[in-house]
Design an enzyme around this catalytic site. Structure first.
Site, PDB file in Angstrom:
ATOM      1  N   ASP A  35       0.783  -1.233   0.000  1.00 52.98           N
ATOM      2  CA  ASP A  35       0.000   0.000   0.000  1.00 52.98           C
ATOM      3  C   ASP A  35       0.813   1.280   0.000  1.00 52.98           C
ATOM      4  OD1 ASP A  35       1.096  -0.093   2.511  1.00 52.98           O
ATOM      5  OD2 ASP A  35      -0.714  -0.809   3.491  1.00 52.98           O
ATOM      6  N   ARG A  42       2.976   8.050   9.401  1.00 53.52           N
ATOM      7  CA  ARG A  42       2.706   9.465   9.155  1.00 53.52           C
ATOM      8  C   ARG A  42       1.582   9.999  10.034  1.00 53.52           C
ATOM      9  NH1 ARG A  42       4.493  11.816   3.952  1.00 53.52           N
ATOM     10  NH2 ARG A  42       6.011  10.331   3.200  1.00 53.52           N
ATOM     11  N   HIS A  85      13.747   4.848  12.379  1.00 51.86           N
ATOM     12  CA  HIS A  85      13.438   5.049  10.956  1.00 51.86           C
ATOM     13  C   HIS A  85      14.144   6.311  10.461  1.00 51.86           C
ATOM     14  CE1 HIS A  85      10.953   5.612   7.337  1.00 51.86           C
ATOM     15  NE2 HIS A  85      10.466   4.397   7.521  1.00 51.86           N
TER      16      HIS A  85
HETATM   17  C1  UD1 Z   1       6.845   4.782   3.490  1.00 53.94           C
HETATM   18  C2  UD1 Z   1       5.423   4.399   3.065  1.00 53.94           C
HETATM   19  C3  UD1 Z   1       4.708   3.640   4.192  1.00 53.94           C
HETATM   20  C4  UD1 Z   1       5.543   2.465   4.673  1.00 53.94           C
HETATM   21  C5  UD1 Z   1       6.936   2.991   5.060  1.00 53.94           C
HETATM   22  C6  UD1 Z   1       7.818   1.830   5.481  1.00 53.94           C
HETATM   23  C7  UD1 Z   1       4.160   5.897   1.585  1.00 53.94           C
HETATM   24  C8  UD1 Z   1       3.335   7.114   1.460  1.00 53.94           C
HETATM   25  N1  UD1 Z   1       4.648   5.615   2.777  1.00 53.94           N
HETATM   26  O1  UD1 Z   1       6.756   5.727   4.538  1.00 53.94           O
HETATM   27  O2  UD1 Z   1       3.483   3.145   3.688  1.00 53.94           O
HETATM   28  O3  UD1 Z   1       4.920   1.910   5.809  1.00 53.94           O
HETATM   29  O4  UD1 Z   1       7.537   3.629   3.931  1.00 53.94           O
HETATM   30  O5  UD1 Z   1       8.953   2.267   6.154  1.00 53.94           O
HETATM   31  O6  UD1 Z   1       4.374   5.221   0.619  1.00 53.94           O
HETATM   32  N2  UD1 Z   1      14.336   8.256   4.367  1.00 53.94           N
HETATM   33  C9  UD1 Z   1      15.708   8.183   4.205  1.00 53.94           C
HETATM   34  N3  UD1 Z   1      16.254   6.985   3.818  1.00 53.94           N
HETATM   35  C10 UD1 Z   1      15.534   5.858   3.623  1.00 53.94           C
HETATM   36  C11 UD1 Z   1      14.138   5.932   3.815  1.00 53.94           C
HETATM   37  C12 UD1 Z   1      13.545   7.138   4.174  1.00 53.94           C
HETATM   38  O7  UD1 Z   1      16.394   9.166   4.381  1.00 53.94           O
HETATM   39  O8  UD1 Z   1      16.097   4.810   3.277  1.00 53.94           O
HETATM   40  C13 UD1 Z   1      13.707   9.547   4.745  1.00 53.94           C
HETATM   41  C14 UD1 Z   1      13.701  10.559   3.608  1.00 53.94           C
HETATM   42  O9  UD1 Z   1      13.869  11.842   4.155  1.00 53.94           O
HETATM   43  C15 UD1 Z   1      12.281  10.400   3.037  1.00 53.94           C
HETATM   44  C16 UD1 Z   1      11.501  10.172   4.313  1.00 53.94           C
HETATM   45  O10 UD1 Z   1      12.339   9.324   5.098  1.00 53.94           O
HETATM   46  O11 UD1 Z   1      11.840  11.517   2.322  1.00 53.94           O
HETATM   47  C17 UD1 Z   1      10.142   9.583   4.137  1.00 53.94           C
HETATM   48  O12 UD1 Z   1      10.145   8.480   3.281  1.00 53.94           O
HETATM   49  P1  UD1 Z   1       8.773   8.091   2.503  1.00 53.94           P
HETATM   50  O13 UD1 Z   1       9.023   6.914   1.673  1.00 53.94           O
HETATM   51  O14 UD1 Z   1       8.178   9.283   1.881  1.00 53.94           O
HETATM   52  O15 UD1 Z   1       7.786   7.734   3.673  1.00 53.94           O
HETATM   53  P2  UD1 Z   1       7.896   6.754   4.878  1.00 53.94           P
HETATM   54  O16 UD1 Z   1       7.437   7.551   6.037  1.00 53.94           O
HETATM   55  O17 UD1 Z   1       9.205   6.087   4.899  1.00 53.94           O
HETATM   56  N1  UDP Z   2      12.684  -3.881   9.741  1.00 53.78           N
HETATM   57  C1  UDP Z   2      14.053  -3.998   9.496  1.00 53.78           C
HETATM   58  N2  UDP Z   2      14.907  -3.208  10.203  1.00 53.78           N
HETATM   59  C2  UDP Z   2      14.487  -2.299  11.116  1.00 53.78           C
HETATM   60  C3  UDP Z   2      13.087  -2.173  11.342  1.00 53.78           C
HETATM   61  C4  UDP Z   2      12.213  -2.980  10.621  1.00 53.78           C
HETATM   62  O1  UDP Z   2      14.476  -4.816   8.684  1.00 53.78           O
HETATM   63  O2  UDP Z   2      15.332  -1.603  11.728  1.00 53.78           O
HETATM   64  C5  UDP Z   2      11.760  -4.718   8.942  1.00 53.78           C
HETATM   65  C6  UDP Z   2      10.751  -5.496   9.740  1.00 53.78           C
HETATM   66  O3  UDP Z   2      11.256  -6.780  10.052  1.00 53.78           O
HETATM   67  C7  UDP Z   2       9.553  -5.570   8.804  1.00 53.78           C
HETATM   68  C8  UDP Z   2       9.683  -4.318   7.964  1.00 53.78           C
HETATM   69  O4  UDP Z   2      11.004  -3.825   8.153  1.00 53.78           O
HETATM   70  O5  UDP Z   2       9.636  -6.682   7.919  1.00 53.78           O
HETATM   71  C9  UDP Z   2       8.682  -3.289   8.411  1.00 53.78           C
HETATM   72  O6  UDP Z   2       8.955  -2.082   7.805  1.00 53.78           O
HETATM   73  P1  UDP Z   2       8.308  -0.726   8.286  1.00 53.78           P
HETATM   74  O7  UDP Z   2       7.945  -0.830   9.722  1.00 53.78           O
HETATM   75  O8  UDP Z   2       9.238   0.357   7.871  1.00 53.78           O
HETATM   76  O9  UDP Z   2       7.023  -0.607   7.359  1.00 53.78           O
HETATM   77  P2  UDP Z   2       5.517  -1.161   7.459  1.00 53.78           P
HETATM   78  O10 UDP Z   2       5.583  -2.637   7.656  1.00 53.78           O
HETATM   79  O11 UDP Z   2       4.861  -0.437   8.588  1.00 53.78           O
HETATM   80  O12 UDP Z   2       4.929  -0.771   6.148  1.00 53.78           O
END
Ligand code: UD1
Ligand code: UDP
Length: 379
Positions: A99, A218, A248
């Site tokens: 999603d 979020r 995160h």
């Molecule tokens: C996204 C997904 C959410 C999922 C989550 C898993 C959407 C809208 N959101 O949220 O559904 O549960 O990923 O973790 O698709 N960033 C880094 N490095 C990374 C990853 C993220 O710096 O490797 C920072 C960046 O500033 C980025 C921000 O995190 O802009 C947000 O990342 P984004 O993918 O927009 O949303 P998430 O909150 O990670």
């Molecule tokens: N996870 C990981 N390292 C971490 C935290 C989570 O590998 O430091 C893994 C966790 O085992 C799970 C997935 O990341 O499989 C969950 O990701 P996240 O919580 O970012 O997203 P969501 O599942 O809420 O979409």
């Protein structure tokens, strides 16, 4: 003879990568398919950690991540970028998972080209379009366009039927996260060094009761994150407890958690863990405290009680089985629920039962066979 089917698998974030690597690897080892992988790199470092351990080298990498970019900008760039890749690859089918913005845009770009899109982890619904936000709408949009719906459980299949999806297009496969978890457990069993990076923390916190924490939603930004941080401060005031919190990379999470929790003796704020290390953290922890979706599936599978910092969940199976509990983001409630699990042995034992409603580790294989049937490649 039926021709090899070109399939494009699209993902962009850590959880999608974890849940799709079993499918990618199953497709790549199957001569009936030609599998192309496109990563949007909606996440960068957190995605690359999974690609490394799973041994996947993407064929296309859109590298769309920018620090803290808006949903508008992310969505626009994803749609244009993924459309261009589809025009080049010309897939017969597209696969997306879950999603995220990447999954929703991948499905939409495929639909614009009238390419069938198949949805892994279909049918999860919380019933509230703002919890989780924007994921509840993303998955409904994907569900309205998908060709095959791979639902992890009876509940998720039921949600799709309630939306009048043709039942013959819905298949209950289990969740591919269980395939991923079993695979990584097998790798660690063969080579303990894959998760050895947690040994120092394990020594530092020897004799303490470990609580593993993750948080990133979020809809929890702002007051929710402040409350979560306040609750962790209070829990960490106990001498017998240690908190391990891989934070995160989202700046909206990091600035709150660093400001509130840095420097506390029994709180370890650490960088995101790669998958083997995170699996080991769940193993070390007595309790998982999280707002994550995936962790709600993994913790029950490993017999760890999981307290879910959300108002609703699209994964009611753990709640129904008694291995997961919704605690929202009120600091008082979080502290009370953690204290109950720490101090009431019977309450703990009741939740700490290995329960695996999300699959048996064969989801990826089932998905590949269903794709073969769909494309005229019966075994
Ligand atoms: C996204 C997904 C959410 C999922 C989550 C898993 C959407 C809208 N959101 O949220 O559904 O549960 O990923 O973790 O698709 N960033 C880094 N490095 C990374 C990853 C993220 O710096 O490797 C920072 C960046 O500033 C980025 C921000 O995190 O802009 C947000 O990342 P984004 O993918 O927009 O949303 P998430 O909150 O990670
Ligand atoms: N996870 C990981 N390292 C971490 C935290 C989570 O590998 O430091 C893994 C966790 O085992 C799970 C997935 O990341 O499989 C969950 O990701 P996240 O919580 O970012 O997203 P969501 O599942 O809420 O979409």
């Amino acid at each position: 003879m039926t021709a090899t089917v070109p399939i494009l698998v699209i993902f962009g974030t850590r959880p999608e990568a974890i849940k799709l690597f079993p499918v990618v690897n199953a497709l790549k080892s199957d001569p009936r398919f030609a599998c192309t992988v496109c990563v949007s790199a909606q996440h960068r470092e957190m995605l690359d950690q999974v690609l490394d351990i799973a041994g996947i080298e993407p064929d296309h990498d859109l590298d769309v991540m920018k620090p803290d970019q808006s949903l508008d900008e992310l969505t626009a760039r994803l749609l244009v970028g993924l459309g261009k890749v589809m025009d080049e690859v010309q897939p017969a089918r597209v696969i997306v998972q879950g999603d995220t913005a990447t999954a929703m845009c991948g499905a939409l770009a495929a639909y614009y080209r009238k390419v069938p899109v198949d949805h892994v982890e279909a049918g999860l619904r919380s019933g509230n379009i703002y919890h989780p936000w924007p994921e509840e709408i993303n998955r409904k949009i994907i569900g309205s366009m998908a060709s095959l719906h791979f639902a992890p459980t009876e509940t998720s299949a039921g949600a799709l039927k309630a939306e009048n999806i043709d039942p013959s297009r819905i298949h209950i496969t289990g969740n591919t996260v269980i395939d991923a978890l079993q695979w990584v457990a097998g790798r660690i069993a063969q080579d303990g060094s894959l998760a050895a990076g947690l040994s120092d923390l394990e020594k530092r916190f020897a004799g303490k009761r470990v609580i593993g924490v993750t948080s990133h939603r979020r809809e929890n930004f702002g007051d929710g994150m402040d409350n979560i941080a306040a609750a962790i401060r209070r829990i960490a005031a106990r001498d017998d407890v240690a908190v391990i919190f891989p934070v995160h990379l989202n700046p909206n999470v990091r600035k709150v958690m660093n400001a509130a929790l840095e420097g506390l003796d029994n709180v370890a704020l650490i960088e995101p863990l790669d998958y083997p290390h995170f699996a080991r953290l769940i193993g070390l922890a007595e309790i998982m405290l999280t707002d994550s979706g995936g962790v709600q599936e993994e913790a029950p599978a490993l017999g760890k009680p999981v307290l879910v910092m959300r108002e609703t969940t699209e994964r009611p199976e753990g709640i129904a089985a008694g291995t997961a509990k919704l605690v929202g983001t009120d600091a008082e409630v979080i502290v009370t629920e953690i204290s109950t699990l720490l101090d009431d042995k019977a309450a703990y034992e009741k939740m700490a039962r290995a329960h695996n409603p999300f699959g048996d580790g064969t989801a990826a294989r089932q998905i590949v066979e269903l794709l073969a049937n769909e494309t005229g490649h019966q075994a």
